[in-house]
Design a protein around this motif. Structure first.
Motif, PDB file in Angstrom:
ATOM      1  N   UNK A 405      52.018  14.830  92.631  1.00 55.30           N
ATOM      2  CA  UNK A 405      52.988  15.903  92.417  1.00 55.30           C
ATOM      3  C   UNK A 405      53.963  16.027  93.573  1.00 55.30           C
ATOM      4  N   UNK A 406      53.483  15.814  94.800  1.00 55.04           N
ATOM      5  CA  UNK A 406      54.369  15.929  95.953  1.00 55.04           C
ATOM      6  C   UNK A 406      55.487  14.889  95.889  1.00 55.04           C
ATOM      7  N   UNK A 407      55.185  13.711  95.375  1.00 55.68           N
ATOM      8  CA  UNK A 407      56.224  12.699  95.203  1.00 55.68           C
ATOM      9  C   UNK A 407      57.099  13.007  93.997  1.00 55.68           C
ATOM     10  N   UNK A 408      56.473  13.486  92.913  1.00 55.51           N
ATOM     11  CA  UNK A 408      57.229  13.778  91.694  1.00 55.51           C
ATOM     12  C   UNK A 408      58.241  14.897  91.891  1.00 55.51           C
ATOM     13  N   UNK A 409      57.990  15.786  92.832  1.00 53.85           N
ATOM     14  CA  UNK A 409      58.951  16.853  93.102  1.00 53.85           C
ATOM     15  C   UNK A 409      60.257  16.313  93.667  1.00 53.85           C
ATOM     16  N   UNK A 410      60.305  15.015  93.912  1.00 55.34           N
ATOM     17  CA  UNK A 410      61.547  14.385  94.330  1.00 55.34           C
ATOM     18  C   UNK A 410      62.430  13.954  93.176  1.00 55.34           C
ATOM     19  N   UNK A 411      61.923  14.011  91.942  1.00 53.69           N
ATOM     20  CA  UNK A 411      62.739  13.561  90.810  1.00 53.69           C
ATOM     21  C   UNK A 411      63.013  14.681  89.821  1.00 53.69           C
ATOM     22  N   UNK A 448      60.228   8.356  88.806  1.00 53.61           N
ATOM     23  CA  UNK A 448      59.874   8.221  90.213  1.00 53.61           C
ATOM     24  C   UNK A 448      59.849   6.757  90.636  1.00 53.61           C
ATOM     25  N   UNK A 449      59.285   5.917  89.801  1.00 48.29           N
ATOM     26  CA  UNK A 449      59.162   4.499  90.148  1.00 48.29           C
ATOM     27  C   UNK A 449      60.534   3.864  90.358  1.00 48.29           C
ATOM     28  N   UNK A 450      61.467   4.123  89.441  1.00 47.82           N
ATOM     29  CA  UNK A 450      62.808   3.542  89.600  1.00 47.82           C
ATOM     30  C   UNK A 450      63.531   4.151  90.798  1.00 47.82           C
ATOM     31  N   UNK A 451      63.285   5.442  91.065  1.00 50.02           N
ATOM     32  CA  UNK A 451      63.896   6.084  92.229  1.00 50.02           C
ATOM     33  C   UNK A 451      63.389   5.465  93.521  1.00 50.02           C
ATOM     34  N   UNK A 452      62.080   5.268  93.614  1.00 48.16           N
ATOM     35  CA  UNK A 452      61.488   4.681  94.806  1.00 48.16           C
ATOM     36  C   UNK A 452      61.957   3.250  95.006  1.00 48.16           C
ATOM     37  N   UNK A 453      62.116   2.537  93.911  1.00 54.74           N
ATOM     38  CA  UNK A 453      62.593   1.154  93.998  1.00 54.74           C
ATOM     39  C   UNK A 453      63.975   1.117  94.649  1.00 54.74           C
ATOM     40  N   UNK A 454      64.842   2.055  94.262  1.00 52.24           N
ATOM     41  CA  UNK A 454      66.170   2.121  94.856  1.00 52.24           C
ATOM     42  C   UNK A 454      66.158   2.501  96.318  1.00 52.24           C
ATOM     43  N   UNK A 455      65.085   3.151  96.764  1.00 53.73           N
ATOM     44  CA  UNK A 455      64.958   3.565  98.163  1.00 53.73           C
ATOM     45  C   UNK A 455      64.253   2.518  99.016  1.00 53.73           C
ATOM     46  N   UNK A 456      64.112   1.311  98.470  1.00 48.35           N
ATOM     47  CA  UNK A 456      63.517   0.222  99.237  1.00 48.35           C
ATOM     48  C   UNK A 456      62.015   0.311  99.369  1.00 48.35           C
ATOM     49  N   UNK A 457      61.355   1.026  98.459  1.00 49.02           N
ATOM     50  CA  UNK A 457      59.898   1.174  98.514  1.00 49.02           C
ATOM     51  C   UNK A 457      59.204   0.008  97.826  1.00 49.02           C
ATOM     52  N   UNK A 458      57.947  -0.169  98.171  1.00 49.90           N
ATOM     53  CA  UNK A 458      57.058  -1.054  97.429  1.00 49.90           C
ATOM     54  C   UNK A 458      56.110  -0.149  96.652  1.00 49.90           C
ATOM     55  N   UNK A 459      56.234  -0.136  95.343  1.00 50.83           N
ATOM     56  CA  UNK A 459      55.428   0.744  94.500  1.00 50.83           C
ATOM     57  C   UNK A 459      54.285  -0.075  93.912  1.00 50.83           C
ATOM     58  N   UNK A 460      53.052   0.346  94.214  1.00 51.49           N
ATOM     59  CA  UNK A 460      51.869  -0.349  93.698  1.00 51.49           C
ATOM     60  C   UNK A 460      51.117   0.619  92.783  1.00 51.49           C
ATOM     61  N   UNK A 461      51.067   0.288  91.509  1.00 56.14           N
ATOM     62  CA  UNK A 461      50.425   1.127  90.500  1.00 56.14           C
ATOM     63  C   UNK A 461      49.021   0.590  90.236  1.00 56.14           C
ATOM     64  N   UNK A 462      48.028   1.458  90.330  1.00 55.48           N
ATOM     65  CA  UNK A 462      46.632   1.060  90.119  1.00 55.48           C
ATOM     66  C   UNK A 462      46.086   1.716  88.859  1.00 55.48           C
ATOM     67  N   UNK A 463      45.386   0.941  88.054  1.00 55.21           N
ATOM     68  CA  UNK A 463      44.756   1.512  86.861  1.00 55.21           C
ATOM     69  C   UNK A 463      43.695   0.573  86.328  1.00 55.21           C
ATOM     70  N   UNK A 464      42.682   1.176  85.745  1.00 63.22           N
ATOM     71  CA  UNK A 464      41.650   0.384  85.060  1.00 63.22           C
ATOM     72  C   UNK A 464      41.867   0.377  83.561  1.00 63.22           C
ATOM     73  N   UNK A 465      42.663   1.328  83.056  1.00 67.08           N
ATOM     74  CA  UNK A 465      42.700   1.533  81.605  1.00 67.08           C
ATOM     75  C   UNK A 465      44.114   1.770  81.084  1.00 67.08           C
TER      76      UNK A 465
END
Length: 877
Positions: A405-411, A448-465
């Protein structure tokens, strides 16, 4: 016209007027506007120089960034703002003129709007293109968190700030100050372009705000400090070093073993598995990556290993680990801290601020001064302080663990959303358990993912399902996903710099066969008690707090003190929940220091990212992806001497059979599901029930991880022929999701009116809004004794961190439907956002709360947490 000099301070001999930026505690003029702008500009320039890779990405120079940030308070040179200091009016013989000229009503009082207009005009005159001037001026004027919509013609503040009586040419004064600032930072004019779609726009807005908070701290920037008699650049660097605002140094060439081995067992060599090896080969720079792997296979280690490689190679500036809940972030925080101790020798960089960890802080580093001594303007200073002393600091620190949520409040259009853009830019952002979010939050995550990508971030998404459709949405794959059930698993996919990568399949671990049974509540309780008596560790997962409390009560009544029985849910205050989590993590964790025959009853908070190891798992029905996550707590570690011969999952059966559910009306189906239908979509529950019943009938067991992907895809695949009532529930689910997606996209319009940035308010669609209830033993107007026996002191307009900590440690969230009215306790308002109230807990556990509806009573105990008793109907959640 009165002349203006900007470096003469109060108390010195003066013959000319100056414009004040801050007031002293006694209400007199403090530091001048020019000196304050210079301080903030140098802080901004020094911060920008910490991340040269971002300056290169954004095509900016640090001197230009400093000059732009410095202009932020240009609008304070206006009658609507200067009138706020009565002493300044008196000193300059303007009191009568201010009164007769109606400066309080006729003049623009929002200096951010005046800054917006003045900066736009100035930048245009300096040669910037009109679009750049239009948007840059808008964000610089928004440093207090509120945006004004950009306009091609600007706001023309002269109409609101021109007044004929003082002989002050306000517009000329602003231009003069702006030119002095420009010349202070730039030897030559630097052309630049920042448009609405430029990621650098919001990065600049966030940097300016943070620089303003730091530059307003009188501990570093003294009230009588003058730019022409000091070295503001050196002072800014000292301030940033003192608060730890610097790029940490890393230990190079660490192996996987060096990073993750168990310090208690140094001889055990840690080697990466194939999935982790594939991750380190695939994740080589900024981009978006998805790691799909079963529970317990080491996705966290894979992400951190990749992050380490990016940090030491200079391709990332830090890490933010985002999780679904504070409970999960609390546990990852421990692992992250150990990881940081190994990669950096700088002790302070391993001090993470996350979730509720600020509740244990003994101090904070930034205390910005306010524009005025009291009143609403003091809120600006409080906002800056809060960012450095609360959960938000996890974003500003080089390394952070907290909620997504703390990151999502940026979008979304939250106040100061752009500070989050600045704080996360260039970092590795790990998004864990992405599958657990609904369509509303999931839509925000995509943004958020596309926003972070534009900010030069490396976004790593983790999931089992993840479903194939969801994975495709994240990495922008196109085409048919019907074959996703047959795709390799584990799998790593992604894109970098807009280019899709070839999927990397990894060798799966050996599948574990788990017996699957459907049992009644009574039968499940009998088996749980029997296994616990034989030394087994049992986890019982409920979907609602009410169901968990009820089941816990059943066990304690039946077993008494024969063996440990625990309860975990979200309605314990923080201090109590911490103790319970520590106790049961020690008992059910990997080492199992206090492992014994016992039963832990919990809600979904143990579902993911928690290292619990049960001998038997009993759970209420939930969607397939959630059931699979819960399975991750069953026989999680190799352990000798288990009291059962094989892992076993028991799902509490519904009161109606599948055949009966196929012919029932939608309302009747919802009634059968009870409280869980308010947590999960009834159609998803029906499809999951059908899939797991078929599994139980055909083989009576599930193989993990080989069946994870087929089970997920079969649950959410489109069914040609199904009962008409099920289709009706499916259509309702689809319609509700479509509306939620539209709402999420609407909330991503950043130019709308800013709302408070309280966690979860705009990032989750809360079907049951809650009220913060602070639990006290005694309470007066200026003092409280809380249920953990700590004390809070109020009044005298002083913010006390210890009081803030006690309030947050002792609050619980209560559904607002319990209240007929909310009677806010005003003393708490300085420490809590949103609706809140106070409750007095008596010795027998009953809670006295004003405003409750008739028939509702609240109780608290350390065993049950907050209990809601309703005389008219059963609690829903």
């Amino acid at each position: 016209m009165l002349d203006s000099v900007h470096s003469i301070q109060p108390g010195n001999e003066k013959t000319m007027t100056y414009f004040w930026a801050k007031t002293t505690p006694d209400g007199n003029p403090g530091i001048s506007i020019y000196d304050h702008m210079v301080n903030v500009g140098y802080v901004a320039r020094c911060i920008a120089e910490i991340s040269p890779e971002l300056l290169e990405r954004f095509h900016l120079e640090s001197a230009l960034v400093g000059a732009l940030a410095a202009l932020h308070d240009l609008g304070k040179i206006s009658p609507g703002f200067q009138r706020k200091c009565k002493a300044w009016l008196n000193e300059n013989s303007l009191t009568e003129i201010e009164h007769n000229g109606c400066w309080d009503t006729a003049m623009e009082s929002n200096h951010g709007k005046v800054s917006h207009a003045a900066i736009q005009s100035f930048l245009t005159k300096q040669g910037s293109d009109r679009k750049t001037s239009k948007y840059v001026s808008a964000v610089l004027g928004a440093h207090h968190g509120y945006l004004s919509r950009p306009k091609d013609s600007g706001y023309r503040p002269e109409k609101a700030t021109a007044e004929p009586y003082s002989n002050i040419d306000w517009d000329s004064e602003r231009i003069t100050n702006a030119r002095m600032i420009w010349n202070q930072f730039l030897e030559v004019n630097i052309p630049f372009s920042i448009l609405e779609e430029s990621p650098s726009l919001w990065w600049l807005a966030g940097l300016t705000t943070v620089a303003d908070w730091i530059g307003s701290n009188e501990h570093y920037f003294l009230p009588d400090q003058q730019a022409d008699k000091n070295d503001p650049s050196s002072i800014a660097r000292h301030a940033l070093d003192a608060i730890g605002f610097r790029k940490p140094a890393f230990v190079h060439s660490l192996s996987f073993h060096n990073l993750f081995h168990d310090t208690d067992k140094p001889d055990n060599r840690w080697t990466p598995n194939d999935m982790q090896e594939k991750a380190i080969v695939t994740i080589r720079g900024p981009g978006v990556y998805v790691i799909e792997a079963p529970m317990g296979m080491g996705k966290t280690e894979a992400a951190l290993w990749a992050a380490y490689q990016l940090l030491v190679s200079g391709k990332a500036s830090g890490i933010y680990f985002a999780l679904p809940t504070q409970a999960t972030s609390n546990r990852i925080h421990v692992r992250m801290n150990e990881f940081l101790r190994r990669i950096t020798s700088e002790a302070d960089t391993s001090r993470l601020i996350h979730g509720n960890s600020w509740l244990m802080d003994c101090d904070y580093c930034i205390s910005p001064t306010s524009t005025e001594a009291k009143g609403k303007a003091a809120d600006d200073a409080r906002l800056g302080r809060d960012w450095f002393s609360s959960t938000k600091r996890a974003l500003l620190a080089p390394f952070g663990v907290g909620t997504v949520d703390q990151a999502l409040l940026g979008v979304v259009a939250a106040k100061h959303f752009f500070v989050r853009h600045f704080a996360l830019a260039g970092k590795v952002v790990i998004l864990d358990e992405v599958h657990s979010y609904d369509i509303y939050t999931g839509t925000l995550i995509d943004k958020l993912i596309t926003t972070l990508e534009g900010l030069g971030c490396t976004v790593i998404v983790l999931s089992a399902t993840l479903t194939g459709k969801r994975r495709g949405k994240i990495i922008s794959l196109q085409g048919d996903t019907d074959g996703d059930a047959k795709l390799p698993y584990p799998l790593i996919t992604g894109r970098t710099e807009g280019e899709l990568l070839d999927p990397a399949a990894a060798t799966p671990p050996e599948s574990k066969k788990i017996v699957v049974d459907f049992v009644s509540t009574e039968k499940g309780a009998e088996e749980a008690i029997e296994l616990a008596r034989n030394g087994g560790a049992v986890i019982w997962i409920c979907n609602t707090v009410y169901a968990a409390q009820d089941q816990y009560k059943h066990f304690t009544n039946q077993v008494q003190d024969e063996f440990p029985i625990g309860l975990l849910h979200s309605r314990f205050p923080f201090w109590r929940r911490e103790k319970l989590e520590d106790e049961w993590m020690a008992r059910f964790g990997k080492d199992g220091a206090t492992r014994c025959g016992s039963i832990l009853v919990s809600t979904q908070i143990v579902e993911q990212s928690v290292d619990l190891d049960a001998d038997l798992l009993i759970t209420e029905l939930a969607p397939t992806d959630m059931l699979l996550q819960r399975l991750g707590r069953l026989w999680r570690h190799d352990r000798q001497g288990r009291p059962s011969s094989s892992p076993r999952l028991c799902i509490i059966d519904e009161t109606k059979s599948l055949d009966e559910l196929r012919i029932m009306k939608p309302k009747a189906i919802v009634k059968v599901f009870g409280g869980k239908a308010s947590v999960y979509a009834p159609y998803a529950l029906l499809r999951s029930l059908e899939v797991w019943k078929a599994l139980n009938t055909t083989s009576g067991r599930v193989e993990i991880p080989s069946q994870i992907r087929p089970l997920i895809e079969s649950t959410y695949e489109t069914i040609e022929k199904e009962p008409e009532t099920w289709t009706e529930l499916s259509d309702k689910w689809f319609g509700t999701d479509s509306a939620r997606k539209m709402e999420a996209n609407r909330n991503c319009n950043l130019w709308q009116v800013a709302l408070e940035d309280a966690e979860g308010v705009q990032t989750r669609l809360n079907e049951v809004p809650t009220i913060a209830l602070v639990l006290c033993r005694t309470l007066t107007g200026n003092e409280a004794i809380f249920i953990d026996q700590t004390k809070g002191i109020f009044g005298d307009d002083q913010y006390r961190l210890s009081t803030a900590q006690s309030i947050h440690k002792n609050l619980v969230k209560v559904p607002d439907y319990c209240f007929a009215r909310i009677e806010i306790f005003e003393a708490f308002s300085d420490y809590l956002f949103g609706s809140q109230c106070a409750g007095i807990v008596s010795e027998d556990g009953s809670i006295e709360v004003k405003g409750l509806k008739d028939g509702i009573k609240l109780n608290y105990s350390d065993k049950f947490g907050l209990v809601i008793n309703k005389s008219s109907a059963k609690e829903k959640t």
